[in-house]
Motif scaffolding. Sequence first.
Motif, PDB file in Angstrom:
ATOM      1  N   SER A   1       0.922  -1.120   0.029  1.00 45.58           N
ATOM      2  CA  SER A   1      -0.098  -0.003  -0.067  1.00 45.58           C
ATOM      3  C   SER A   1       0.999   1.064  -0.005  1.00 45.58           C
ATOM      4  O   SER A   1       0.383   2.446  -0.182  1.00 45.58           O
ATOM      5  CB  SER A   1      -0.848   0.075   1.392  1.00 45.58           C
ATOM      6  OG  SER A   1      -0.192  -0.214   2.270  1.00 45.58           O
ATOM      7  N   VAL A   2       2.303   1.073   0.079  1.00 42.36           N
ATOM      8  CA  VAL A   2       3.039   2.270   0.056  1.00 42.36           C
ATOM      9  C   VAL A   2       3.598   2.485  -1.101  1.00 42.36           C
ATOM     10  O   VAL A   2       4.147   1.701  -1.787  1.00 42.36           O
ATOM     11  CB  VAL A   2       4.073   1.867   1.450  1.00 42.36           C
ATOM     12  CG1 VAL A   2       5.088   3.149   1.462  1.00 42.36           C
ATOM     13  CG2 VAL A   2       3.481   1.713   2.596  1.00 42.36           C
ATOM     14  N   THR A   3       3.893   3.971  -1.402  1.00 38.60           N
ATOM     15  CA  THR A   3       4.174   4.240  -2.428  1.00 38.60           C
ATOM     16  C   THR A   3       5.906   4.444  -2.288  1.00 38.60           C
ATOM     17  O   THR A   3       6.251   4.461  -1.165  1.00 38.60           O
ATOM     18  CB  THR A   3       3.854   5.676  -3.115  1.00 38.60           C
ATOM     19  OG1 THR A   3       4.165   6.822  -2.108  1.00 38.60           O
ATOM     20  CG2 THR A   3       2.410   5.462  -3.244  1.00 38.60           C
ATOM     21  N   SER A   4       6.668   4.246  -3.387  1.00 43.99           N
ATOM     22  CA  SER A   4       7.964   4.064  -3.064  1.00 43.99           C
ATOM     23  C   SER A   4       8.326   5.742  -2.732  1.00 43.99           C
ATOM     24  O   SER A   4       9.590   5.670  -2.002  1.00 43.99           O
ATOM     25  CB  SER A   4       8.848   3.713  -4.442  1.00 43.99           C
ATOM     26  OG  SER A   4       8.631   4.745  -5.482  1.00 43.99           O
ATOM     27  N   ALA A   5       7.671   6.626  -3.229  1.00 42.17           N
ATOM     28  CA  ALA A   5       8.045   7.903  -2.919  1.00 42.17           C
ATOM     29  C   ALA A   5       7.971   8.116  -1.165  1.00 42.17           C
ATOM     30  O   ALA A   5       8.950   8.565  -0.636  1.00 42.17           O
ATOM     31  CB  ALA A   5       7.290   9.095  -3.397  1.00 42.17           C
ATOM     32  N   ASP A   6       7.093   7.768  -0.660  1.00 41.94           N
ATOM     33  CA  ASP A   6       6.642   7.730   0.867  1.00 41.94           C
ATOM     34  C   ASP A   6       7.592   6.637   1.489  1.00 41.94           C
ATOM     35  O   ASP A   6       8.260   7.319   2.719  1.00 41.94           O
ATOM     36  CB  ASP A   6       5.282   7.196   0.983  1.00 41.94           C
ATOM     37  CG  ASP A   6       4.184   8.208   0.688  1.00 41.94           C
ATOM     38  OD1 ASP A   6       4.497   9.275   0.312  1.00 41.94           O
ATOM     39  OD2 ASP A   6       3.086   7.960   0.634  1.00 41.94           O
ATOM     40  N   GLY A   7       8.035   5.652   0.996  1.00 39.19           N
ATOM     41  CA  GLY A   7       8.825   4.984   1.600  1.00 39.19           C
ATOM     42  C   GLY A   7      10.336   5.523   1.593  1.00 39.19           C
ATOM     43  O   GLY A   7      11.031   5.302   2.625  1.00 39.19           O
ATOM     44  N   ILE A   8      10.584   6.009   0.615  1.00 38.99           N
ATOM     45  CA  ILE A   8      12.052   6.761   0.480  1.00 38.99           C
ATOM     46  C   ILE A   8      12.220   7.829   1.529  1.00 38.99           C
ATOM     47  O   ILE A   8      13.224   7.881   2.193  1.00 38.99           O
ATOM     48  CB  ILE A   8      12.407   7.072  -0.955  1.00 38.99           C
ATOM     49  CG1 ILE A   8      12.493   6.112  -1.740  1.00 38.99           C
ATOM     50  CG2 ILE A   8      13.526   7.982  -0.908  1.00 38.99           C
ATOM     51  CD1 ILE A   8      12.705   6.384  -3.274  1.00 38.99           C
ATOM     52  N   LYS A   9      11.140   8.623   1.580  1.00 40.46           N
ATOM     53  CA  LYS A   9      11.127   9.599   2.479  1.00 40.46           C
ATOM     54  C   LYS A   9      11.214   9.365   3.939  1.00 40.46           C
ATOM     55  O   LYS A   9      12.067   9.817   4.880  1.00 40.46           O
ATOM     56  CB  LYS A   9       9.585  10.508   2.480  1.00 40.46           C
ATOM     57  CG  LYS A   9       9.253  11.565   3.270  1.00 40.46           C
ATOM     58  CD  LYS A   9      10.072  12.906   2.712  1.00 40.46           C
ATOM     59  CE  LYS A   9       9.584  14.227   3.512  1.00 40.46           C
ATOM     60  NZ  LYS A   9       9.833  14.006   5.131  1.00 40.46           N
ATOM     61  N   ALA A  10      10.330   8.181   4.427  1.00 41.23           N
ATOM     62  CA  ALA A  10      10.537   7.618   5.847  1.00 41.23           C
ATOM     63  C   ALA A  10      11.912   7.257   6.082  1.00 41.23           C
ATOM     64  O   ALA A  10      12.482   7.319   7.095  1.00 41.23           O
ATOM     65  CB  ALA A  10       9.443   6.579   5.847  1.00 41.23           C
ATOM     66  N   VAL A  11      12.400   6.548   5.192  1.00 46.92           N
ATOM     67  CA  VAL A  11      13.877   5.842   5.364  1.00 46.92           C
ATOM     68  C   VAL A  11      14.914   6.893   5.477  1.00 46.92           C
ATOM     69  O   VAL A  11      15.677   6.960   6.415  1.00 46.92           O
ATOM     70  CB  VAL A  11      14.121   4.959   4.044  1.00 46.92           C
ATOM     71  CG1 VAL A  11      15.608   4.160   4.134  1.00 46.92           C
ATOM     72  CG2 VAL A  11      13.413   3.691   4.119  1.00 46.92           C
ATOM     73  N   GLN A  12      14.665   7.858   4.639  1.00 45.88           N
ATOM     74  CA  GLN A  12      15.666   9.076   4.673  1.00 45.88           C
ATOM     75  C   GLN A  12      15.594   9.732   5.860  1.00 45.88           C
ATOM     76  O   GLN A  12      16.568  10.236   6.740  1.00 45.88           O
ATOM     77  CB  GLN A  12      15.323   9.946   3.483  1.00 45.88           C
ATOM     78  CG  GLN A  12      16.137   9.468   2.289  1.00 45.88           C
ATOM     79  CD  GLN A  12      15.855  10.430   0.869  1.00 45.88           C
ATOM     80  OE1 GLN A  12      14.712  11.007   0.839  1.00 45.88           O
ATOM     81  NE2 GLN A  12      16.618  10.554   0.297  1.00 45.88           N
ATOM     82  N   ASP A  13      14.326  10.277   6.426  1.00 45.85           N
ATOM     83  CA  ASP A  13      14.229  10.905   7.616  1.00 45.85           C
ATOM     84  C   ASP A  13      14.814  10.226   8.879  1.00 45.85           C
ATOM     85  O   ASP A  13      15.439  10.698   9.540  1.00 45.85           O
ATOM     86  CB  ASP A  13      12.427  11.128   8.013  1.00 45.85           C
ATOM     87  CG  ASP A  13      12.024  12.003   6.936  1.00 45.85           C
ATOM     88  OD1 ASP A  13      12.852  12.739   6.309  1.00 45.85           O
ATOM     89  OD2 ASP A  13      10.831  12.249   6.833  1.00 45.85           O
ATOM     90  N   LEU A  14      14.464   8.951   9.047  1.00 46.72           N
ATOM     91  CA  LEU A  14      15.121   8.164  10.139  1.00 46.72           C
ATOM     92  C   LEU A  14      16.529   8.014   9.953  1.00 46.72           C
ATOM     93  O   LEU A  14      17.067   8.219  11.030  1.00 46.72           O
ATOM     94  CB  LEU A  14      14.610   6.800   9.936  1.00 46.72           C
ATOM     95  CG  LEU A  14      14.689   5.784  11.412  1.00 46.72           C
ATOM     96  CD1 LEU A  14      14.208   6.329  12.428  1.00 46.72           C
ATOM     97  CD2 LEU A  14      14.504   4.423  10.996  1.00 46.72           C
ATOM     98  N   LEU A  15      16.861   7.693   8.735  1.00 43.60           N
ATOM     99  CA  LEU A  15      18.735   7.548   8.766  1.00 43.60           C
ATOM    100  C   LEU A  15      19.329   8.901   9.099  1.00 43.60           C
ATOM    101  O   LEU A  15      20.388   9.115   9.615  1.00 43.60           O
ATOM    102  CB  LEU A  15      18.832   7.043   7.242  1.00 43.60           C
ATOM    103  CG  LEU A  15      18.559   5.582   7.179  1.00 43.60           C
ATOM    104  CD1 LEU A  15      19.020   5.104   5.920  1.00 43.60           C
ATOM    105  CD2 LEU A  15      19.501   4.805   8.416  1.00 43.60           C
ATOM    106  N   ARG A  16      18.767  10.127   8.470  1.00 42.66           N
ATOM    107  CA  ARG A  16      19.441  11.384   8.709  1.00 42.66           C
ATOM    108  C   ARG A  16      19.482  11.525  10.258  1.00 42.66           C
ATOM    109  O   ARG A  16      20.347  12.033  10.843  1.00 42.66           O
ATOM    110  CB  ARG A  16      18.448  12.369   8.126  1.00 42.66           C
ATOM    111  CG  ARG A  16      18.689  12.622   6.663  1.00 42.66           C
ATOM    112  CD  ARG A  16      17.820  13.758   5.949  1.00 42.66           C
ATOM    113  NE  ARG A  16      18.215  15.033   6.414  1.00 42.66           N
ATOM    114  CZ  ARG A  16      19.248  15.697   5.645  1.00 42.66           C
ATOM    115  NH1 ARG A  16      19.815  14.979   4.431  1.00 42.66           N
ATOM    116  NH2 ARG A  16      19.791  16.864   6.166  1.00 42.66           N
TER     117      ARG A  16
END
Lengths: 233, 402
Positions: free
Chosen positions: B229-244
């Motif tokens: 159900s998750v778009t790749s843009a949303d997924g990338i955003k979540a991963v980026q935020d956490l890793l930053r």
Amino acid sequence: MPPPLIVLRDVARIYGAGEAEVRALDGVNLTIRQGEFVAIMGPSGSGKSTAMNIIGCLDRPTAGQFLFQGIEVQGLDQDRRALLRRHCLGFVFQGFNLLARSSALENVELPLIYKGQPRALREARARAALEKVGLQGRESADPSQLSGGQQQRVAIARALAGDPMLILADEPTGNLDSHRSHEIMLLLQQLNREEGITIVMVTHEEDIAAYAGRLLVFTDGKLTRDSAQPERR
Amino acid sequence: MLWETLRLAVTTIIRNKLRSFLTVLGVVIGVAAVIAMVTIGQGSSAQVSASVEALGTNVLIVRPGSRGFGPPGGGEAAPKFTLKDAEALRTLPQIAYLAPINSGGQTVVYGNANAATQVYGSTADYLRVQNWPLLSGRNFAEGEETSGAAVCLIGATVQAKLFGNADPLGETIRVKSVACNVIGTLAAKGAGSFGQDQDDLVLMPIKTVQRRLEGNKDVTSISIALRKSVTSADGIKAVQDLLRERRRIAIGQADNFSVTDMKEITSMLSGVNSVLTGLLSSVAAVSLLVGGIGIMNIMLVSVTERTREIGIRLAVGASAGQVLQQFLVEAIVLSLLGGIIGIGAGLGLAYVGSIYMAIPFAPSGSVVALAFGFSALVGVVFGYFPARRAAKLDPIEALRHQ
């Protein structure tokens, strides 16, 4: 009365210009009527071949008038002259000039292709022409499989197939022995007499010229003799 | 008349078989090259899309270092990930599966056989992220992962190299200095997007690789499968935020890691692919041009050779246009013939090539039509000059020609 077949009035053919000017023909006047058999003689360079080329619509006079059946040929462009050749003329050459690797029948059909005739008609007419020159049964032979005399007969059949008013023969027996020459000349005489085809022939042999009913002699680009003669048989 | 001309052209071509063949050879090679290049190019594009699709379109790859594909670059070496980063990411609600990876080249030995291969340290989830079924045996157990047990799964290529047709399950292979029990085999995957062999690998628990092979605690990359159900843009955003946050990157500062989704890789690969195809095709098109010049050359010779024939045709009443037509049609028939042979040869080459390269055979009707039209054009362009020369001959000169 219909116009004469060929009229030359003060015809000149000049090659080059200035110092290098050569007058191959110089003020020639000549009339040939339908049904005549004319021989043209003269030393080489006398203009007899040039006269043939002009009468054959292959070349145009530099000055003067050339009328074919009343049509002024000197004013016609290449394609119009091609049309005249296609519909009114037939050529016979010294070297036969047959297409190699094409059968006798295909060679005879050649002018009919350019006349746009359908294939079946073409073939029938070509067969008839070959029969007229005594080559029935050799329709599928290549020129290389035919003797010189037979090749010239094919060439005559080709000239004949287009149903011409005039056949131009340029030294038709030049490459043949005297026996074959005699046969070819008799054939031309026969076509002239029976089909009413006008024949103009260039030759440098007097005994060949003797088959014609009229003799023209050219010297230095001028017509120096024009006389009727009894046709040799 | 056109029909007669066509018949005449075909007759002439058949009469001079060898010469006709040599004349059109240039066009044959040109067309065959273009067709083969384009067909293989399209096949490999299709292959790329298919292999990326097999990976799943919702897969992300996280690597340390600046953004880009391939080895991590950038001036200062970016800090590697650790298993703690992976654990933290796993808590994100957007993520379905996650597999940390630590990989390196190793030699594996079984009996007398050995093979140089790639050893991937990861978790049981690696196969889930990759959507990769087992052929036999079982995946890693949780205890094996946490304890760093000496167990491994092997790819089809490694299996063939070490075991041939024998059953590898339960056997012990040596990876570097580690004796390792084979607990499963992977289904064959075939060639990857770059034509690399995806089956040439050994999979081990990541802790085993870290401790006993590499001697570090690094995670070289992390593969992530997002929830459907998750778009790749949303997924990338979540991963980026956490890793930053975890890597303490200040606002306004650039990432020192990259998150790539498969769509990006697909478009990049097919971009490279189409540039390559275009380049090779234009080289091939040049050879088509050379082929055209070959036809012109032979037609010019042919006009000279057949001057007498042209003279005869003119004498019996052919117009200049008809002579032009004859030679032009002959050139066009020749180059079309070359085009047809070339299309056949090109498709054949592409077929063999695609079997050899294990990519789909993807012939394209429009390319075939284009090649056909182009070879006709070559005939017109390069046939016109010789044909005009023939048509301009003076009948008297032509008849005199020996």
